[in-house]
Motif scaffolding. Sequence first.
Motif, mmCIF file in Angstrom:
data_model
loop_
_atom_site.group_PDB
_atom_site.id
_atom_site.type_symbol
_atom_site.label_atom_id
_atom_site.label_comp_id
_atom_site.label_asym_id
_atom_site.label_seq_id
_atom_site.Cartn_x
_atom_site.Cartn_y
_atom_site.Cartn_z
ATOM 1 N N GLN A 1 0.848 -1.187 0.000
ATOM 2 C CA GLN A 1 0.000 0.000 0.000
ATOM 3 C C GLN A 1 0.890 1.245 0.000
ATOM 4 N N VAL A 2 0.763 2.065 -1.013
ATOM 5 C CA VAL A 2 1.542 3.297 -1.122
ATOM 6 C C VAL A 2 0.741 4.430 -0.498
ATOM 7 N N HIS A 3 1.387 5.179 0.365
ATOM 8 C CA HIS A 3 0.730 6.306 1.017
ATOM 9 C C HIS A 3 1.317 7.609 0.499
ATOM 10 N N LEU A 4 0.448 8.551 0.127
ATOM 11 C CA LEU A 4 0.876 9.845 -0.384
ATOM 12 C C LEU A 4 0.290 10.946 0.490
ATOM 13 N N GLU A 5 1.117 11.866 0.863
ATOM 14 C CA GLU A 5 0.673 12.942 1.740
ATOM 15 C C GLU A 5 1.038 14.293 1.138
ATOM 16 N N GLU A 6 0.055 15.168 1.054
ATOM 17 C CA GLU A 6 0.247 16.486 0.461
ATOM 18 C C GLU A 6 0.013 17.583 1.481
ATOM 19 N N PRO A 7 1.046 18.184 1.980
ATOM 20 C CA PRO A 7 0.840 19.366 2.807
ATOM 21 C C PRO A 7 0.656 20.577 1.917
ATOM 22 N N GLY A 8 0.247 21.662 2.452
ATOM 23 C CA GLY A 8 0.266 22.928 1.731
ATOM 24 C C GLY A 8 -0.899 23.161 0.811
ATOM 25 N N GLY A 9 -0.656 23.877 -0.268
ATOM 26 C CA GLY A 9 -1.719 24.450 -1.075
ATOM 27 C C GLY A 9 -1.922 25.866 -0.577
ATOM 28 N N TYR A 27 8.628 3.926 -3.355
ATOM 29 C CA TYR A 27 8.688 4.014 -4.810
ATOM 30 C C TYR A 27 8.465 2.602 -5.368
ATOM 31 N N SER A 28 7.220 2.216 -5.475
ATOM 32 C CA SER A 28 6.919 0.874 -5.952
ATOM 33 C C SER A 28 6.037 0.869 -7.187
ATOM 34 N N THR A 29 5.754 2.051 -7.726
ATOM 35 C CA THR A 29 4.972 2.141 -8.958
ATOM 36 C C THR A 29 5.799 2.844 -10.020
ATOM 37 N N LYS A 30 5.422 2.647 -11.257
ATOM 38 C CA LYS A 30 6.204 3.197 -12.357
ATOM 39 C C LYS A 30 5.948 4.681 -12.601
ATOM 40 N N ILE A 91 -8.810 21.492 -6.698
ATOM 41 C CA ILE A 91 -8.145 20.625 -5.726
ATOM 42 C C ILE A 91 -7.118 19.806 -6.503
ATOM 43 N N TYR A 92 -5.896 19.837 -6.040
ATOM 44 C CA TYR A 92 -4.806 19.131 -6.711
ATOM 45 C C TYR A 92 -4.479 17.850 -5.938
ATOM 46 N N TYR A 93 -4.349 16.760 -6.679
ATOM 47 C CA TYR A 93 -4.066 15.459 -6.102
ATOM 48 C C TYR A 93 -2.774 14.905 -6.693
ATOM 49 N N CYS A 94 -1.906 14.393 -5.838
ATOM 50 C CA CYS A 94 -0.780 13.635 -6.370
ATOM 51 C C CYS A 94 -1.196 12.166 -6.452
ATOM 52 N N ALA A 95 -0.534 11.438 -7.337
ATOM 53 C CA ALA A 95 -0.918 10.052 -7.573
ATOM 54 C C ALA A 95 0.295 9.224 -7.940
ATOM 55 N N ALA A 96 0.186 7.938 -7.638
ATOM 56 C CA ALA A 96 1.197 6.954 -8.025
ATOM 57 C C ALA A 96 0.457 5.760 -8.584
ATOM 58 N N LYS A 105 -4.223 10.318 -18.654
ATOM 59 C CA LYS A 105 -5.538 9.724 -18.438
ATOM 60 C C LYS A 105 -5.638 9.258 -16.994
ATOM 61 N N ARG A 106 -6.791 9.516 -16.358
ATOM 62 C CA ARG A 106 -6.955 9.147 -14.963
ATOM 63 C C ARG A 106 -6.834 7.636 -14.818
ATOM 64 N N PRO A 107 -5.852 7.152 -14.057
ATOM 65 C CA PRO A 107 -5.682 5.703 -13.913
ATOM 66 C C PRO A 107 -6.695 5.115 -12.944
ATOM 67 N N GLU A 108 -7.142 3.924 -13.230
ATOM 68 C CA GLU A 108 -8.139 3.275 -12.381
ATOM 69 C C GLU A 108 -7.523 2.662 -11.136
ATOM 70 N N ASN A 109 -6.243 2.391 -11.175
ATOM 71 C CA ASN A 109 -5.608 1.654 -10.084
ATOM 72 C C ASN A 109 -4.547 2.486 -9.380
ATOM 73 N N ALA A 110 -4.787 3.767 -9.252
ATOM 74 C CA ALA A 110 -3.802 4.664 -8.648
ATOM 75 C C ALA A 110 -3.943 4.747 -7.137
ATOM 76 N N TYR A 111 -2.840 5.071 -6.505
ATOM 77 C CA TYR A 111 -2.847 5.504 -5.114
ATOM 78 C C TYR A 111 -2.926 7.037 -5.152
ATOM 79 N N TRP A 112 -3.757 7.616 -4.295
ATOM 80 C CA TRP A 112 -4.009 9.053 -4.342
ATOM 81 C C TRP A 112 -3.636 9.735 -3.031
ATOM 82 N N GLY A 113 -3.155 10.972 -3.148
ATOM 83 C CA GLY A 113 -3.033 11.819 -1.988
ATOM 84 C C GLY A 113 -4.409 12.334 -1.597
#
Length: 122
Positions: A1-9, A27-30, A91-96, A105-113
């Motif tokens: 499970q990849v965890h993404l955290e976005e502070p700020g904005g 770093y486990s996704t391409k 709203i801005y989201y980071c993704a892996a 293109k929005r990936p169906e299997n992404a991990y999201w902040g």
Amino acid sequence: QVHLEEPGGGSVQAGGSMKLSCKISEYSTKCLGWFRQAPGKEREGVAATYTGGGSSTYLDSVKGRFSVSEDDRNMILYLQMNSLKPEDTAIYYCAAWPAYQCALKRPENAYWGQGTQVTVSS
């Protein structure tokens, strides 16, 4: 499970700059990237890049203004945003995500902040 955290904005006037960051647990996704969603609109890809370096792809409306980069040692993804416009408000989201090619293109299997609000005032 990849965890993404976005502070700020935050908020900025048109023509200003802002830098978003996203701490990634591993770093486990391409692919890594940034997406955004404005009220009443679909989530759209802003920038996509290959983990650890490589070419990047940008939404046409942000080319020349936005730049995606990585701090590989600390596993942080950045989005430098210059010459901001009111239409960049979202709203801005980071993704892996795993993929053969890292596209917008929005990936169906992404991990999201969790997402961070960016507001650009005129």
